[in-house]
Write a protein that holds these residues in place. Structure first.
Motif, PDB file in Angstrom:
ATOM      1  N   VAL A 350       0.838  -1.199   0.000  1.00 26.76           N
ATOM      2  CA  VAL A 350       0.000   0.000   0.000  1.00 26.76           C
ATOM      3  C   VAL A 350       0.874   1.250   0.000  1.00 26.76           C
ATOM      4  O   VAL A 350       0.601   2.219  -0.717  1.00 26.76           O
ATOM      5  N   GLU A 351       1.916   1.228   0.793  1.00 24.65           N
ATOM      6  CA  GLU A 351       2.829   2.370   0.835  1.00 24.65           C
ATOM      7  C   GLU A 351       3.457   2.616  -0.530  1.00 24.65           C
ATOM      8  O   GLU A 351       3.572   3.760  -0.982  1.00 24.65           O
ATOM      9  N   ALA A 388     -10.301   1.285  -6.080  1.00 28.60           N
ATOM     10  CA  ALA A 388     -10.134  -0.172  -6.160  1.00 28.60           C
ATOM     11  C   ALA A 388      -9.253  -0.676  -5.036  1.00 28.60           C
ATOM     12  O   ALA A 388      -9.529  -1.722  -4.421  1.00 28.60           O
ATOM     13  N   VAL A 389      -8.176   0.050  -4.736  1.00 28.16           N
ATOM     14  CA  VAL A 389      -7.272  -0.364  -3.654  1.00 28.16           C
ATOM     15  C   VAL A 389      -7.998  -0.330  -2.320  1.00 28.16           C
ATOM     16  O   VAL A 389      -7.826  -1.236  -1.484  1.00 28.16           O
ATOM     17  N   GLU A 416      -5.743   2.565   8.371  1.00 27.07           N
ATOM     18  CA  GLU A 416      -5.496   4.011   8.318  1.00 27.07           C
ATOM     19  C   GLU A 416      -4.650   4.413   7.117  1.00 27.07           C
ATOM     20  O   GLU A 416      -4.577   5.607   6.798  1.00 27.07           O
ATOM     21  N   MET A 417      -4.008   3.474   6.450  1.00 29.20           N
ATOM     22  CA  MET A 417      -3.175   3.813   5.305  1.00 29.20           C
ATOM     23  C   MET A 417      -3.999   4.220   4.090  1.00 29.20           C
ATOM     24  O   MET A 417      -3.505   4.926   3.205  1.00 29.20           O
ATOM     25  N   ALA A 422     -10.428   8.042  -0.765  1.00 30.28           N
ATOM     26  CA  ALA A 422     -10.501   6.799  -1.531  1.00 30.28           C
ATOM     27  C   ALA A 422     -11.490   5.804  -0.929  1.00 30.28           C
ATOM     28  O   ALA A 422     -11.670   4.718  -1.476  1.00 30.28           O
ATOM     29  N   ARG A 423     -12.120   6.185   0.189  1.00 34.01           N
ATOM     30  CA  ARG A 423     -13.073   5.278   0.844  1.00 34.01           C
ATOM     31  C   ARG A 423     -14.387   6.026   1.057  1.00 34.01           C
ATOM     32  O   ARG A 423     -14.753   6.387   2.184  1.00 34.01           O
ATOM     33  N   PRO A 424     -15.159   6.286  -0.021  1.00 33.59           N
ATOM     34  CA  PRO A 424     -16.407   7.046   0.102  1.00 33.59           C
ATOM     35  C   PRO A 424     -17.495   6.289   0.860  1.00 33.59           C
ATOM     36  O   PRO A 424     -18.406   6.906   1.403  1.00 33.59           O
TER      37      PRO A 424
END
Length: 625
Positions: A350-351, A388-389, A416-417, A422-424
């Motif tokens: 993810v990073e 998507a991620v 938390e990353m 990106a998370r609606p």
């Protein structure tokens, strides 16, 4: 297969056990020992063409000059026999399987042009250059045979010439291919002549761009590496095709690919193979499927590949993380670590994804109005990739939450990353949190608060809100927030006014929605009390659950997903929030707690007991006014 015949005399070599001799009236005058095989031969035909034999016989004394030992000749007795037959003028047939053995043995015997014109080395070189290296399959066969003749084949540049020949042919435009190749993949109907729209005219078959991939899979790993490097250096083959070739090679040579068991006898070889494939992977994004990269990473983890190769592979997975699935990310935890899965390596992915996305944005810092249509498309694709991620990570969190040994910090850090934008929708995150609470019932109140703070109740769908409102595992504050925001949403959809929030309920809501921050001491010392008020009984919560269950049952019975059932569900949700008995209990409980603490006396939600008696209606003002 190409071949070359040398000599014209019939083959008169005879065998008798470990002895070889020429059937002739002349007696042999010297013996050549090659390992356990003795060759009884004649000096003149051999010495006239082999400088090394001349030297060996010339260095001996009178008693021993009729016997020599050349046990170290490359190719052994069979290769020496080819050279001896050539010296006698007998018929010798060279092909892709024996030409390298003959070439190395001739070099060992020093059969050069300076000894005699048209010597064996010259004829073999002509055969290689005019036949072998012009044939696709013969070049591959010859390259494979060179392994048995190291270091001779390397010093004679045979390996390098084979590699360059194969790479050159693989780089030829597919429309110009006129030689045979192996291609067992499923062909198009038109290629098989069974196209239903075929007009009866036979067209020339089109050569696929990946025609060379299958044949190269037969090469040993070190040869394959050299060929791929040579192909890449020519710059005529796309990175996508290189990635496809590497995938085909890995799938063929790793029989336990993606399994949880690794055979010890083949571990070293497979480890080297995985590291080689990683080293050869193209650097461009999108050249290799993310699923293949993750399977390669799983195999590498099981095989304990080097850290450098592992970091490189994690970097490449991070570039394609939006293509991954949660199941593919379930990599086994390293030996010696608690837990079932390697969560740390997913955090690294993810990073890496965020680094790539950030570098892509900072590399195009321009005004929005100046963006071209292509750049706007690129920006939207980047946002779609982040969406998507976030879905993949939420699904992954749901899977790893079932691990009883998963530390809370690992779960929270990974969640938390994901950037908030990106998370609606937080439904996936909520289900992951609920699963963690279910599988870890012994966590403390502070830990429960920490994990629930990951979730934004405003971003829950109605179904998720209904589930959360009935969830015994959630703290009371979360349940109240869920009910409140569902009422706000229902009111906004109906075009009604704003919510009049009583003070006690306000303390359970986030500050940005009218919640009371209180003093600094309250914010730091009374947090657990706010998140888990013991004054609300189980009967109160069961009453809410009953109404929600009735709402869900009624909605399902009347058609579920249509507009009417949705309106009724929203109405029911508002009805829940109007329940005077439950929220009166909440209000009175919170007000008593507030009056007992001077730190919250200035909070907007502070009231006194007398107000409760004179204006009981205030306890019910939680609906849309």
């Amino acid at each position: 297969m190409k071949f070359m015949k040398l000599g014209s005399k019939p083959d008169s070599f005879q065998s008798d056990g470990n002895m070889r001799y020429v059937a002739t009236e002349l007696a042999a005058d010297f013996v050549v020992n090659v390992g356990d095989i003795k060759f009884y031969l004649h000096k003149f035909p051999l010495l006239s063409k082999c400088t090394r034999l001349q030297k060996l016989l010339g260095n001996g004394n009178d008693e021993t000059n009729d016997e020599v030992h050349i046990s170290d000749i490359p190719g052994g007795a069979s290769a020496f026999e080819i050279c001896a037959k050539f010296c006698y003028g007998m018929v010798v047939t060279l092909n892709a399987y024996n030409v390298i053995a003959a070439r190395c043995a001739a070099e060992y015997l020093e059969m050069h042009e300076v000894v005699e014109k048209g010597n064996l080395i010259y004829k073999i070189e002509v055969f290689l250059n005019t036949s072998i290296f012009r044939s696709w399959k013969d070049s591959i066969i010859v390259l494979q045979t060179t392994r048995s003749f190291f270091p001779w084949s390397e010093e004679l540049k045979v390996v390098a010439r084979c590699v360059d020949c194969i790479a050159s042919k693989a780089s030829v435009d597919a429309s110009k291919i006129d030689w045979s190749y192996t291609y067992n993949r499923r062909k198009l109907p038109s290629e098989n002549g069974i196209d239903p729209h075929w007009n009866g005219v036979r067209r020339q078959m089109t050569v696929p761009k990946d025609w060379w991939v299958e044949d190269l899979c037969d090469l040993e790993m070190d040869f394959y590496k050299r060929v791929i490097v040579a192909i890449k250096s020519k710059g005529l083959i796309s990175a996508d095709l290189i990635g496809e070739a590497l995938k085909a090679y890995a799938l063929k040579w790793l029989p336990a690919f993606g399994r949880d068991q690794v055979h010890g006898s083949e571990a070293a070889r497979n480890r080297s193979l995985v590291e080689t494939v990683i080293w050869l992977l193209p650097s461009e994004r999108g050249c290799v499927p993310c699923g293949f990269l993750l399977k390669l990473l799983k195999a590498g983890t099981l095989l304990e590949i080097g850290e450098t190769a592992k970091r490189e592979l994690v970097k490449k997975v991070g570039m394609h993380l939006d293509e991954a699935t949660a199941v593919d990310l379930l990599l086994p935890a390293p030996v010696g670590e608690n837990g079932l899965y390697d969560v740390g390596i997913v955090q690294n992915m993810v990073e890496e994804f965020l680094i790539q996305e950030q570098s892509g944005r900072t590399g195009h810092l321009v005004v929005e109005d100046e963006l071209s249509s292509d750049e706007r498309t690129s920006t939207s694709v980047s946002y779609a990739a982040k969406l998507a991620v976030s879905k993949v990570i939420d699904s992954y969190l749901l899977e790893i939450a079932r691990d009883p040994d998963l530390p809370l910090s690992r779960f929270v850090d990974l969640a938390e990353m994901v950037p908030g934008a990106a998370r609606p929708v937080h439904d996936g995150l909520y289900h992951a949190i609920d699963m963690y609470l279910k599988e870890h019932p012994g966590i403390s109140k502070s830990e429960k608060k920490r994990i629930c703070m990951l979730m934004d109740c405003r971003k829950l769908s109605m179904d998720a809100s209904m589930h959360a409102a009935q969830n015994d595992r959630l703290p009371l504050r979360v349940v109240v927030q869920v009910l409140f925001f569902e009422q706000v949403r229902s009111g906004a959809a109906g075009g009604l006014g704003s919510v009049d929030i009583p003070g006690a309920i306000r303390t359970l809501l986030p500050p940005e929605n009218g919640g009371s921050l209180g003093s600094s001491r309250t914010a730091t010392t009374n947090t657990e009390e706010d998140w888990d008020s013991a004054a609300v009984t189980s009967e109160d919560l069961r009453s809410i659950k009953g109404e929600l269950a009735a709402m869900r049952f009624g909605g399902d019975k009347r058609g579920g997903g249509d507009m009417k059932s949705t309106d009724k569900m929203s109405s029911k949700m508002r009805g829940i929030l109007k329940s005077s008995r439950i929220f009166s209990k909440l209000l009175s409980t919170k007000e008593k707690g507030e009056n007992s603490s001077s730190d919250t006396s200035e909070s907007p939600g502070s009231v006194n007991p007398g107000d409760n008696k004179s204006t009981p209606s205030r306890n019910r003002r939680v609906s849309i006014s």
